[in-house]
Design a protein around this motif. Structure first.
Motif, PDB file in Angstrom:
ATOM      1  N   ASP A 109     -20.455 -33.666  51.875  1.00 43.32           N
ATOM      2  CA  ASP A 109     -20.612 -33.798  50.503  1.00 43.32           C
ATOM      3  C   ASP A 109     -22.147 -33.396  49.987  1.00 43.32           C
ATOM      4  OD1 ASP A 109     -17.902 -33.761  50.031  1.00 43.32           O
ATOM      5  OD2 ASP A 109     -17.774 -35.994  49.524  1.00 43.32           O
ATOM      6  N   SER A 110     -22.962 -34.191  50.717  1.00 42.06           N
ATOM      7  CA  SER A 110     -24.337 -34.350  50.345  1.00 42.06           C
ATOM      8  C   SER A 110     -25.007 -32.976  51.060  1.00 42.06           C
ATOM      9  CB  SER A 110     -25.105 -35.590  50.704  1.00 42.06           C
ATOM     10  OG  SER A 110     -25.175 -35.675  52.180  1.00 42.06           O
ATOM     11  N   THR A 111     -24.590 -32.503  51.840  1.00 44.57           N
ATOM     12  CA  THR A 111     -25.422 -31.283  52.271  1.00 44.57           C
ATOM     13  C   THR A 111     -24.547 -29.874  52.176  1.00 44.57           C
ATOM     14  OG1 THR A 111     -24.427 -31.646  54.451  1.00 44.57           O
ATOM     15  CG2 THR A 111     -26.585 -32.635  53.984  1.00 44.57           C
ATOM     16  N   LEU A 112     -23.220 -29.633  52.814  1.00 44.13           N
ATOM     17  CA  LEU A 112     -22.584 -28.429  52.594  1.00 44.13           C
ATOM     18  C   LEU A 112     -22.203 -28.100  51.421  1.00 44.13           C
ATOM     19  CD1 LEU A 112     -20.207 -28.863  55.588  1.00 44.13           C
ATOM     20  CD2 LEU A 112     -21.963 -27.721  55.654  1.00 44.13           C
ATOM     21  N   ARG A 113     -22.234 -28.848  50.239  1.00 43.20           N
ATOM     22  CA  ARG A 113     -21.682 -28.345  49.105  1.00 43.20           C
ATOM     23  C   ARG A 113     -22.520 -27.449  48.379  1.00 43.20           C
ATOM     24  NH1 ARG A 113     -23.339 -31.358  44.474  1.00 43.20           N
ATOM     25  NH2 ARG A 113     -24.683 -33.238  44.898  1.00 43.20           N
ATOM     26  N   PHE A 114     -23.788 -27.364  48.733  1.00 44.87           N
ATOM     27  CA  PHE A 114     -24.707 -26.616  48.187  1.00 44.87           C
ATOM     28  C   PHE A 114     -24.673 -25.107  48.343  1.00 44.87           C
ATOM     29  CE2 PHE A 114     -26.759 -30.917  47.895  1.00 44.87           C
ATOM     30  CZ  PHE A 114     -27.015 -30.991  46.416  1.00 44.87           C
ATOM     31  N   TYR A 115     -24.042 -25.008  49.504  1.00 40.27           N
ATOM     32  CA  TYR A 115     -24.189 -23.379  50.088  1.00 40.27           C
ATOM     33  C   TYR A 115     -22.961 -23.152  50.862  1.00 40.27           C
ATOM     34  CZ  TYR A 115     -25.558 -26.045  54.320  1.00 40.27           C
ATOM     35  OH  TYR A 115     -25.481 -27.000  55.287  1.00 40.27           O
ATOM     36  N   TRP A 116     -21.912 -24.316  51.132  1.00 36.40           N
ATOM     37  CA  TRP A 116     -20.751 -24.155  51.778  1.00 36.40           C
ATOM     38  C   TRP A 116     -19.632 -24.940  51.107  1.00 36.40           C
ATOM     39  CZ3 TRP A 116     -19.836 -20.112  55.031  1.00 36.40           C
ATOM     40  CH2 TRP A 116     -18.549 -20.127  55.589  1.00 36.40           C
ATOM     41  N   GLN A 117     -18.295 -24.597  51.132  1.00 36.63           N
ATOM     42  CA  GLN A 117     -17.290 -25.396  50.641  1.00 36.63           C
ATOM     43  C   GLN A 117     -17.237 -26.757  51.416  1.00 36.63           C
ATOM     44  OE1 GLN A 117     -13.600 -23.574  50.180  1.00 36.63           O
ATOM     45  NE2 GLN A 117     -12.688 -25.224  48.849  1.00 36.63           N
ATOM     46  N   SER A 118     -17.277 -27.872  50.757  1.00 37.22           N
ATOM     47  CA  SER A 118     -17.127 -29.028  51.503  1.00 37.22           C
ATOM     48  C   SER A 118     -15.641 -29.316  51.788  1.00 37.22           C
ATOM     49  CB  SER A 118     -17.857 -30.163  50.529  1.00 37.22           C
ATOM     50  OG  SER A 118     -17.685 -31.476  51.447  1.00 37.22           O
ATOM     51  N   PRO A 119     -15.124 -29.578  53.123  1.00 41.22           N
ATOM     52  CA  PRO A 119     -13.921 -29.809  53.324  1.00 41.22           C
ATOM     53  C   PRO A 119     -13.261 -31.260  52.539  1.00 41.22           C
ATOM     54  CG  PRO A 119     -14.989 -30.475  55.246  1.00 41.22           C
ATOM     55  CD  PRO A 119     -16.126 -29.790  54.393  1.00 41.22           C
ATOM     56  N   ALA A 120     -11.779 -31.046  52.311  1.00 37.73           N
ATOM     57  CA  ALA A 120     -11.491 -32.232  51.639  1.00 37.73           C
ATOM     58  C   ALA A 120     -11.403 -33.165  53.019  1.00 37.73           C
ATOM     59  CB  ALA A 120      -9.986 -31.777  51.462  1.00 37.73           C
ATOM     60  N   MET A 121     -10.962 -34.446  52.313  1.00 43.86           N
ATOM     61  CA  MET A 121     -10.841 -35.768  53.410  1.00 43.86           C
ATOM     62  C   MET A 121      -9.832 -35.530  54.542  1.00 43.86           C
ATOM     63  SD  MET A 121     -12.589 -38.505  53.946  1.00 43.86           S
ATOM     64  CE  MET A 121     -12.659 -38.272  55.370  1.00 43.86           C
ATOM     65  N   SER A 122      -8.742 -34.956  54.141  1.00 44.76           N
ATOM     66  CA  SER A 122      -7.447 -34.632  54.855  1.00 44.76           C
ATOM     67  C   SER A 122      -7.799 -33.770  55.942  1.00 44.76           C
ATOM     68  CB  SER A 122      -6.308 -34.178  54.050  1.00 44.76           C
ATOM     69  OG  SER A 122      -6.656 -33.076  53.301  1.00 44.76           O
ATOM     70  N   GLN A 123      -8.473 -32.727  55.592  1.00 38.70           N
ATOM     71  CA  GLN A 123      -8.994 -31.567  56.512  1.00 38.70           C
ATOM     72  C   GLN A 123     -10.058 -32.137  57.363  1.00 38.70           C
ATOM     73  OE1 GLN A 123     -10.881 -28.155  54.502  1.00 38.70           O
ATOM     74  NE2 GLN A 123     -10.554 -26.734  56.430  1.00 38.70           N
ATOM     75  N   VAL A 124     -10.706 -33.162  57.128  1.00 44.33           N
ATOM     76  CA  VAL A 124     -11.954 -33.649  57.943  1.00 44.33           C
ATOM     77  C   VAL A 124     -11.262 -34.201  58.976  1.00 44.33           C
ATOM     78  CG1 VAL A 124     -13.778 -35.303  58.307  1.00 44.33           C
ATOM     79  CG2 VAL A 124     -13.764 -33.770  56.264  1.00 44.33           C
ATOM     80  N   TYR A 125     -10.286 -34.829  58.718  1.00 42.88           N
ATOM     81  CA  TYR A 125      -9.338 -35.889  59.607  1.00 42.88           C
ATOM     82  C   TYR A 125      -8.319 -35.034  60.463  1.00 42.88           C
ATOM     83  CZ  TYR A 125     -10.709 -40.493  57.955  1.00 42.88           C
ATOM     84  OH  TYR A 125     -11.721 -41.516  57.717  1.00 42.88           O
ATOM     85  N   SER A 126      -8.066 -34.044  60.151  1.00 40.24           N
ATOM     86  CA  SER A 126      -7.223 -32.962  60.880  1.00 40.24           C
ATOM     87  C   SER A 126      -8.155 -32.400  61.839  1.00 40.24           C
ATOM     88  CB  SER A 126      -6.448 -32.084  60.112  1.00 40.24           C
ATOM     89  OG  SER A 126      -7.309 -31.202  59.186  1.00 40.24           O
ATOM     90  N   GLU A 127      -9.246 -31.824  61.528  1.00 35.75           N
ATOM     91  CA  GLU A 127     -10.252 -31.103  62.268  1.00 35.75           C
ATOM     92  C   GLU A 127     -10.764 -31.918  63.217  1.00 35.75           C
ATOM     93  OE1 GLU A 127     -11.313 -27.889  62.757  1.00 35.75           O
ATOM     94  OE2 GLU A 127      -9.769 -27.201  61.225  1.00 35.75           O
TER      95      GLU A 127
END
Length: 201
Positions: free
Chosen positions: A26-44
């Motif tokens: 959220d503090s880095t990717l969101r400026f140039y890439w879509q930050s994944p949802a919490m559920s997606q983080v855990y599934s990945e």
């Protein structure tokens, strides 16, 4: 791409829980890439662990994840071989402006003013991120490359602010005068048919 992004966020020498990884995204990717949802983080994380690219470990603060040698090798191969491609430009303001003939100048200018506020806020947020990277942003230090991306992002926001301001100025300059406006405070001089408008005629 999300899997490679998460692997990349784990290359800075620390082990993170899923929640901490989400915070970093959220503090880095969101400026140039879509930050994944919490559920997606855990599934990945579960998927990458099952493929041997991550190892997990139970700690007091929760389950942490770290890159394995296989994970690093996979990420390095992706960096070398995968085509980067051209970024997809999706700009809601530009889309609205393209069909601006369906509305009025006031509406378009208000849209751009709102956009200026959003970009200004994002610029301030990224400036804080950039300051946090300054502790180790020298060549060979851990945050050198993230700092390059942050500087790129700040330059992009500066460019967006300039473009929006110039576009607003152009819209205002092109706006037709209000009905009945003559551009002068003096009353218009008119002549009756057959009479001259020249004084003394």
């Amino acid at each position: 791409m999300t899997s490679y992004a998460l692997l990349g966020l784990l290359t800075f020498g620390d082990e993170l829980t899923g929640y901490e990884l989400k915070q970093r995204a959220d503090s880095t990717l969101r400026f140039y890439w879509q930050s994944p949802a919490m559920s997606q983080v855990y599934s990945e994380l579960a998927r990458l662990t099952s493929h041997g690219l991550l190892r997990k470990q139970r700690e007091q603060r929760g389950t942490t994840y770290a890159l394995t040698p296989q994970g690093r090798e996979t990420l390095e191969r992706w960096m070398r071989e995968a085509p980067v491609g051209f970024p997809v430009f999706k700009h809601p303001q530009a889309l609205h402006l393209m069909i601006g003939h369906l509305t009025d100048t006031t509406t378009l200018v208000a849209m751009l003013e709102d956009y200026l506020e959003q970009v200004t806020t994002a610029h301030a947020d990224l400036t804080e991120v950039r300051r946090s990277l300054a502790v180790a942003d020298g060549v060979g230090e851990v945050f050198h490359y993230p700092s390059l991306v942050a500087d790129w992002g700040l330059a992009h926001f500066d460019s967006e602010l300039e473009i929006a301001r110039k576009t607003m100025a152009r819209l205002r300059a092109e706006e037709p005068p209000a009905a009945g406006a003559t551009g002068s405070d003096a009353p218009a001089v008119t002549s009756r048919p057959g009479e001259s408008s020249e004084p003394g005629a």
